[in-house]
Write a protein that holds these residues in place. Structure first.
Motif, PDB file in Angstrom:
ATOM      1  N   SER A  33       0.363   8.907  -8.373  1.00 49.52           N
ATOM      2  CA  SER A  33       1.738   8.649  -7.944  1.00 49.52           C
ATOM      3  C   SER A  33       2.393   7.719  -8.950  1.00 49.52           C
ATOM      4  O   SER A  33       1.835   6.665  -9.266  1.00 49.52           O
ATOM      5  N   MET A  34       3.574   8.088  -9.448  1.00 55.88           N
ATOM      6  CA  MET A  34       4.180   7.379 -10.575  1.00 55.88           C
ATOM      7  C   MET A  34       5.657   7.106 -10.356  1.00 55.88           C
ATOM      8  O   MET A  34       6.379   7.964  -9.843  1.00 55.88           O
ATOM      9  N   ILE A  35       6.101   5.932 -10.764  1.00 62.41           N
ATOM     10  CA  ILE A  35       7.526   5.615 -10.873  1.00 62.41           C
ATOM     11  C   ILE A  35       7.809   5.244 -12.330  1.00 62.41           C
ATOM     12  O   ILE A  35       7.229   4.290 -12.854  1.00 62.41           O
TER      13      ILE A  35
ATOM     14  N   LYS B 292      -1.995   0.173  -2.426  1.00 60.40           N
ATOM     15  CA  LYS B 292      -2.272  -1.260  -2.483  1.00 60.40           C
ATOM     16  C   LYS B 292      -2.651  -1.683  -3.900  1.00 60.40           C
ATOM     17  O   LYS B 292      -2.489  -2.846  -4.271  1.00 60.40           O
ATOM     18  N   ARG B 293      -3.173  -0.735  -4.666  1.00 61.68           N
ATOM     19  CA  ARG B 293      -3.562  -1.012  -6.058  1.00 61.68           C
ATOM     20  C   ARG B 293      -2.539  -0.358  -6.986  1.00 61.68           C
ATOM     21  O   ARG B 293      -2.316   0.852  -6.926  1.00 61.68           O
ATOM     22  N   LEU B 294      -1.908  -1.174  -7.811  1.00 59.37           N
ATOM     23  CA  LEU B 294      -0.833  -0.688  -8.664  1.00 59.37           C
ATOM     24  C   LEU B 294      -1.134  -1.020 -10.125  1.00 59.37           C
ATOM     25  O   LEU B 294      -1.502  -2.152 -10.457  1.00 59.37           O
ATOM     26  N   TYR B 295      -0.969  -0.022 -10.976  1.00 59.30           N
ATOM     27  CA  TYR B 295      -1.141  -0.153 -12.417  1.00 59.30           C
ATOM     28  C   TYR B 295       0.227  -0.019 -13.098  1.00 59.30           C
ATOM     29  O   TYR B 295       1.194   0.457 -12.501  1.00 59.30           O
TER      30      TYR B 295
ATOM     31  N   LEU C 228       7.106   7.862  -2.370  1.00 58.20           N
ATOM     32  CA  LEU C 228       5.907   8.600  -2.787  1.00 58.20           C
ATOM     33  C   LEU C 228       4.800   8.466  -1.748  1.00 58.20           C
ATOM     34  O   LEU C 228       4.053   9.424  -1.506  1.00 58.20           O
ATOM     35  N   LYS C 229       4.688   7.307  -1.140  1.00 60.44           N
ATOM     36  CA  LYS C 229       3.676   7.110  -0.098  1.00 60.44           C
ATOM     37  C   LYS C 229       3.942   8.033   1.089  1.00 60.44           C
ATOM     38  O   LYS C 229       3.009   8.619   1.663  1.00 60.44           O
TER      39      LYS C 229
ATOM     40  N   TYR D 242       4.943   2.760 -13.516  1.00 60.92           N
ATOM     41  CA  TYR D 242       4.097   2.144 -12.496  1.00 60.92           C
ATOM     42  C   TYR D 242       3.364   3.267 -11.766  1.00 60.92           C
ATOM     43  O   TYR D 242       3.971   4.280 -11.416  1.00 60.92           O
ATOM     44  N   PHE D 243       2.075   3.077 -11.496  1.00 59.74           N
ATOM     45  CA  PHE D 243       1.352   4.179 -10.864  1.00 59.74           C
ATOM     46  C   PHE D 243       0.187   3.704 -10.007  1.00 59.74           C
ATOM     47  O   PHE D 243      -0.379   2.627 -10.218  1.00 59.74           O
ATOM     48  N   SER D 244      -0.140   4.547  -9.016  1.00 64.55           N
ATOM     49  CA  SER D 244      -1.288   4.347  -8.143  1.00 64.55           C
ATOM     50  C   SER D 244      -2.122   5.620  -8.150  1.00 64.55           C
ATOM     51  O   SER D 244      -1.616   6.707  -8.460  1.00 64.55           O
TER      52      SER D 244
END
Length: 268
Positions: free
Chosen positions: A209-211, A228-231, A194-195, A220-222
């Motif tokens: 951006s999501m997995i 660098k920051r992941l939720y 995704l990056k 998981y998403f940014s």
């Protein structure tokens, strides 16, 4: 615009970059089992991406229109937004989706032309585009599929799988990366793809951006290309929590009202 993919191995991984002009975007829960990503347009929030706890995923990608897929009303026509709702609510089971898509005429809603990646349990996935024959995992030799903003079905009609049209460059990057990473995939590898396919410039920058890991019941998403920051959102507790890149551990219980991505951006 957008880039999405699905990979079926021992586990399933679904990835997506949501590329859109600046506007309010939110995550909202429908019942306890369905999470929607909605974008504001014309004064109201419209669904663009959906997940459910059983591992079903469906999105909507812009694609050039074709005459056969134009909106029409008759007993045999189903428009994409109705299909979106019925797949995610499981009114249509993914196990019978191939038969359903053969029997029904899938059309667009007025003034929009979209195609969709649909992922279901038991490693079943489909690309659906109004006016064109659907594609499923049984038709492809690969255990993965990629979708951007050109018609994959049209490309498949060429012997050399000619890629042309919006998003063909992003498609090729994602396809090659997935082909090279099989057998040892992970959430982090999905985020890496995704990056590489995120859009940093232009009218449609990557907003989200999501997995999706169905086996974990987690997403998981940014935000805005900041990997660098992941939720993380988990269906088990319906919480958004921080994973990395934050000074403090934070959490938010998602409800029907939802949460704006701009609110999550403000987390320190």
């Amino acid at each position: 615009m957008c880039t999405s993919f699905v990979l079926h191995e021992d586990q399933t991984y679904v990835g997506m970059n949501f590329d859109l002009s600046e506007r309010p975007i939110k995550m909202a829960l429908t019942g306890e089992n369905q999470l929607l990503i909605l974008q504001k347009e014309g004064g109201r929030f419209l669904p663009a991406i959906g997940f459910n706890k059983k591992g079903i995923f469906m999105n909507l990608h812009m694609v050039n229109p074709n005459e056969e897929g134009k909106y029409k009303r008759n007993k045999n026509s189903i428009h994409m937004m109705r299909l979106f709702d019925e797949v995610l609510t499981e009114k249509i089971k993914t196990s019978v989706l191939p038969i359903y898509l053969e029997e029904k005429e899938i059309v667009n809603v007025p003034d929009y032309s979209v195609q969709s990646l649909i992922v279901g349990p038991n490693q079943k996935s489909f690309i659906v585009e109004p006016g064109r024959k659907q594609i499923d995992t049984h038709e492809r030799e690969d255990d993965f599929m990629v979708l951007t903003n050109f018609s994959v079905r049209d490309a498949m009609e060429h012997e050399d799988m000619t890629l042309q049209g919006p998003g063909s460059d992003r498609y090729q990057v994602a396809f090659d990366e997935l082909a090279n990473r099989r057998g040892n995939f992970s959430v982090e590898q999905g985020l890496s793809i995704l990056k590489q396919t995120a859009q940093r410039k232009g009218d449609y920058p990557t907003q989200l951006s999501m997995i999706f890991s169905p086996e974990e019941e987690s997403i998981y998403f940014s935000l805005k290309g900041d990997f660098k920051r992941l939720y993380k959102f988990s269906f088990s507790d319906r919480m958004i929590t921080t994973v990395r890149g934050f000074e403090h551990d934070l959490g938010f219980l998602v409800k029907k009202k939802g949460v704006l991505l701009s609110e999550l951006e403000g987390w320190g």
